[in-house]
Design a protein around this motif. Structure first.
Motif: not given
Length: 231
Positions: A161-166, A203-222
């Motif tokens: 239930g906790e939330t981490l912001i990074r 976690t199934s995405l290619d870890g070598a790709k950037t946050f921008e390339e994976c659509g995790l920019y400028p913000q996202e909730t996981l």
């Protein structure tokens, strides 16, 4: 001869008889292990007196034999009871010893099991801590608070239930996110990161790709969710 057959007590009685009292009839009766002179009949004793003496002797003998047999029976029964009690006591000792040995064995096995589990738990904790530190060392530094451009802000909801912001640099590799969440105890081998909409397993995405390339920019909730096939 008298001593040899009847013992010293009977022989002593015979020696004390005067010569003028012979002939005589001695009725010797064995009591326990000793032979005793029960009665002495001289030669001038009548037949009736002799028969009376003999019948009386037989009666006394039978009575004494009955008493002796009863005493022997009591001794035998007492000895049998004692032996039974001794046997029961020995069996009780053996049973108590067996119980004590079984208890000791069980307690020893429990101690050994607990010690083994403690060692295994300690080893797991040490391995997990070593892995966490290794992942932590691979996490890139968080962008300073005054940098806004090119930064991706991620909110991660944990299973408790906790939330981490990074904050991460948008042009950094996605694997740094995996290192970060793993350093918090949620390794990607056991947990997955899911986006809200559309739902994706990050976690199934290619870890070598950037946050921008994976659509995790400028913000996202996981959402951090435990893998059902983690075992």
């Amino acid at each position: 001869m008298c001593t040899e057959h009847f013992g010293s007590m009977a022989a002593s009685t015979v020696r004390n008889i005067q010569d003028d009292q012979f002939p005589i009839i001695l009725i010797v009766m064995k009591s326990r292990s000793n032979a005793e002179v029960f009665s002495i009949s001289q030669g001038n004793t009548s037949l009736d007196e002799m028969m009376t003496a003999l019948i009386h002797s037989v009666d006394v003998f039978n009575h004494q034999r009955s008493v002796s047999m009863a005493e022997d029976s009591e001794r035998f029964e007492a000895e049998r009871l004692r032996q039974e009690q001794d046997a029961a006591y020995q069996e009780s000792l053996i049973a108590d010893r067996a119980k004590a040995e079984e208890k000791e064995r069980t307690e020893r096995e429990e101690r050994e099991k607990q010690q083994r589990e403690d060692r295994e738990r300690k080893e797991r904790e040490q391995n997990e801590e070593a892995m966490r530190l290794s992942l932590e060392q691979q996490v890139s530094e968080e962008p300073p608070a005054d940098i806004k451009d090119g930064v991706s802000t991620l909110r991660m909801r944990l299973p408790n239930g906790e939330t981490l912001i990074r904050r991460f640099y948008g042009n950094h590799a996605l694997e740094t996110l995996f290192y970060f969440i793993g350093s918090k105890g949620y390794r990607t081998e056991e947990y997955k990161l899911l986006t809200t909409w559309p739902k994706r397993d990050v976690t199934s995405l290619d870890g070598a790709k950037t946050f921008e390339e994976c659509g995790l920019y400028p913000q996202e909730t996981l959402f951090v969710e435990e893998r059902h096939d983690a075992e």
